[in-house]
Enzyme design. Structure first.
Site, PDB file in Angstrom:
ATOM      1  NE  ARG A  37      46.446  67.415  20.048  1.00  0.00           N
ATOM      2  CZ  ARG A  37      46.848  66.725  18.985  1.00  0.00           C
ATOM      3  NH1 ARG A  37      47.295  65.498  19.156  1.00  0.00           N
ATOM      4  NH2 ARG A  37      46.819  67.242  17.780  1.00  0.00           N
TER       5      ARG A  37
ATOM      6  CD  GLU B 191      53.245  78.902   9.450  1.00  0.00           C
ATOM      7  OE1 GLU B 191      53.359  77.951   8.651  1.00  0.00           O
ATOM      8  OE2 GLU B 191      53.274  78.763  10.684  1.00  0.00           O
TER       9      GLU B 191
ATOM     10  CE  LYS C 147      48.290  75.797  14.030  1.00  0.00           C
ATOM     11  NZ  LYS C 147      47.173  75.342  14.853  1.00  0.00           N
TER      12      LYS C 147
END
Length: 641
Positions: free
Chosen positions: A297, A200, A116
């Protein structure tokens, strides 16, 4: 086009891939562990290969075994589904090195977006807006605490290799950071083999918006519009829908264009999802939507995109993997109506959503042939294993508008009957009928704000109890009755009821039933029959109603309720591994205090003290494997003063 395909997955996604591959004329090969020997996907495929013991790390996560199975069966390609090895770049490369076709993005693309922190740095370079946070290499608790303090609380700790809500913790105050960090890192290491995290800024009124993208080997990339996946519990999606409610054309164009830029930045091939977080405090707006991550995916929620676009995304995957260009250009794609998906899980909402395992003695979906689409990988008589994700099925409704789509899903959930495994069907019905949801006022906190109402199991109505008594009184096992059948058969006889009936006594007859939770129900016998159908299974009367599946036995036959944490015994609610013990024998504890942490089905579950008292007995040891209902601890109540 490919000629043969091995599916490196299990459950409903394996069944879905097999159906599509067969329609295209491909030979299919399934792989399975000990726990899945008799699974639906194994029997649906043309051929199946056993790859090891039940734990995923010894079977579905061992790439060498899967590649060996492909070679042994002559399979030309490997489709990873989602979960397991689907985003493992090393496995994708090993498949290619073995001379097989990988149905998915290039390994370099997976690596670029798999972590990430690196993915966010790449998005910044590509001009895609990202959420404020910390992406640094310094992973010391001191540095992370300092960065969190600088960002400002609340903040979100996320595993850099995470997904599916695992390795993620919200922290609201500085004093809670260290414990949350340790728990997050522990779960991340267990689930992904990587305990690194990023930070975050936590958006207080967040919506989870994601865009389906698709690329081919000819340089074409399109988007298939957005989905809203804001309804989550513990960061795990529960309800998904497409398109996102309240999304205006200008905002849609901006977010979808950003998603295509993100995919182009990594030269993406195949199906992928660009995930964004939106500040929904004053409606959706392009300047308040930020990139979170990319899933390289197929997603669990892909059916809602299929329903509104008329596209089979699995077929597109197989065609792109065969070297064909995308079947449609961007201008040929449009939105048709609205679709909603509900994830039906084997779990007990009334007990903190603890996973429920065991044999599906009763498994009736779509009894009245609703218009909803059902994707499942289990069937009646199958097993819900403690080794894998507890999702039973996906219920998908598609209609001209959002309200009709929701009712399609509700109509299916209302009439499903599943037993003795517990499910969240009633919880989903309540959620889909929640006023805020129906009005489109969704955000990721909606479930938590209404958790007590949504998880409350209703008391069975008199009609349910009477219907159950009639079946127990008149029927043999493995029989099913409609309401008309029960009325025609008449009520229970006075002679068969253990209620103290006597001549010249009161004319009102009462009966007692005990349910699967040990609750005793005393009621008046009557003629009303409310449920649509009732069945008798293994000596129990099974009555589905409002998404809940009630089960009853005559109280005199079954006996009294069993002991529970109410008397101080702390039992393992499911098989699992003890990963932390927070008390010692003799310790004084208060009601709600955490005693120990159990890891099961890839999630951590805290077991707490039922009341103030003392730890009189402690059998839990960190690292130990325990079976369901193992006695872990016993709390003696605090003496009255």
């Amino acid at each position: 086009m490919l000629t043969s395909l091995l599916i490196a997955n299990r459950g409903e996604i394996a069944c879905r891939i097999i159906r599509t591959a067969r329609r295209l004329g491909l030979r299919t090969v399934a792989v399975y562990s000990d726990a899945d020997t008799n699974a639906l996907h194994v029997r649906s495929a043309d051929e199946a290969v056993h790859i090891g013991p039940s734990p995923a790390r010894e079977s579905y996560l061992v790439g060498e075994k899967i590649i060996a199975a492909a070679r042994a069966t002559g399979a030309e390609a490997i489709h990873p589904g989602y979960g397991f090895l689907s985003e493992n770049a090393d496995f994708a490369q090993a498949v290619l090195d073995a001379g097989l076709v990988w149905v998915g993005p290039r390994p370099d693309s997976i690596r670029a977006m798999g972590l990430k922190d690196a993915a966010k740095a790449r998005m910044i370079a590509a001009g895609v807006p990202v959420t404020p946070g910390y992406l640094g290499e310094d992973q010391s608790p001191t540095r992370l605490q300092s960065e969190a303090d600088a960002i400002g609380y609340p903040i979100l700790i996320k595993a850099v290799a995470g997904g599916g809500g695992k390795g993620m913790r919200r922290v609201d105050a500085p004093e809670d950071f260290v414990d949350a960090l340790a728990s997050c890192q522990r779960e991340a290491a267990s689930s992904f083999g990587d305990d690194r995290v990023l930070l975050e800024k936590y958006i207080l009124s967040p919506r989870h918006i994601e865009v389906q993208v698709f690329g081919d080997t000819h340089g074409n990339i399109v988007h298939l519009f957005e989905r809203d996946c804001s309804l989550q519990r513990r960061h795990q999606k529960v309800i998904e829908e497409a398109p996102a409610p309240g999304m205006d054309p200008a905002t849609r164009e901006a977010i979808c264009a950003a998603a295509v830029r993100a995919a182009r930045a990594v030269d993406y091939v195949g199906a992928g999802t660009i995930e964004f977080i939106a500040d929904a405090s004053s409606g959706l707006s392009a300047d308040r939507i930020w990139f979170m991550e990319m899933n390289t995916r197929l997603q669990v929620e892909h059916p809602v995109t299929e329903e509104i676009t008329g596209v089979d995304l699995v077929e597109w995957q197989l065609r792109v993997a065969s070297g064909e260009p995308l079947p449609k250009r961007q201008e040929e794609l449009s939105i048709n109506g609205h679709a909603i998906e509900a994830r039906l899980y084997a779990e007990d909402p009334a007990k903190g959503f603890l996973p429920s395992t065991g044999r599906l003695a009763v498994f009736d979906l779509d009894r009245f042939r609703s218009s909803a689409r059902i994707d499942t990988g289990v069937e009646r008589g199958g097993e819900i294993s403690p080794f894998y994700d507890p999702m039973i099925a996906k219920i998908i409704g598609h209609a001209a508008d959002r309200t009709e789509a929701a009712e399609d899903v509700v109509g299916e959930l209302l009439n499903c009957a599943i037993w003795p495994v517990q499910t969240n069907a009633g919880f989903l019905v309540g959620l889909l009928r929640e006023e805020a949801f129906l009005e489109g006022r969704v955000d990721t906190g909606l479930i938590e704000r209404n958790i007590e109402t949504l998880t409350a199991e209703p008391e069975p109505a008199a009609g349910i109890l009477n219907a159950a008594m009639r079946v127990l009184d008149r029927a043999s096992d493995n029989q099913t009755f409609t309401a008309c059948d029960l009325v025609d058969r008449g009520g229970s006889t006075a002679w068969s009821i253990d209620n103290g009936f006597r001549l010249n006594g009161p004319s009102v007859l009462t009966a007692r039933l005990i349910d699967q939770h040990g609750n005793i129900h005393t009621f008046e016998l009557g003629n009303g029959v409310d449920p649509a159908f009732v069945q008798r299974q293994d000596g129990w009367a099974i009555v589905p109603e409002l998404g809940f599946t009630f089960a009853f036995k005559p109280y005199a036959i079954y006996g009294s309720a069993t002991a529970s944490a109410g008397n101080g015994t702390i039992l393992a609610p499911m098989p699992g591994r003890i990963i932390a013990v927070d008390v010692a024998a003799g310790d004084a504890v208060t009601r709600g205090q955490k005693l120990l942490t159990l890891e099961a089905m890839k999630m951590e579950h805290s077991l707490t003290a039922p009341f103030d008292g003392t730890v009189a007995e402690l059998n839990a040891v960190a690292g130990a494997q325990v079976q369901v209902e193992a006695l872990l601890a016993r709390i003696e109540p605090k003496p009255e003063e």
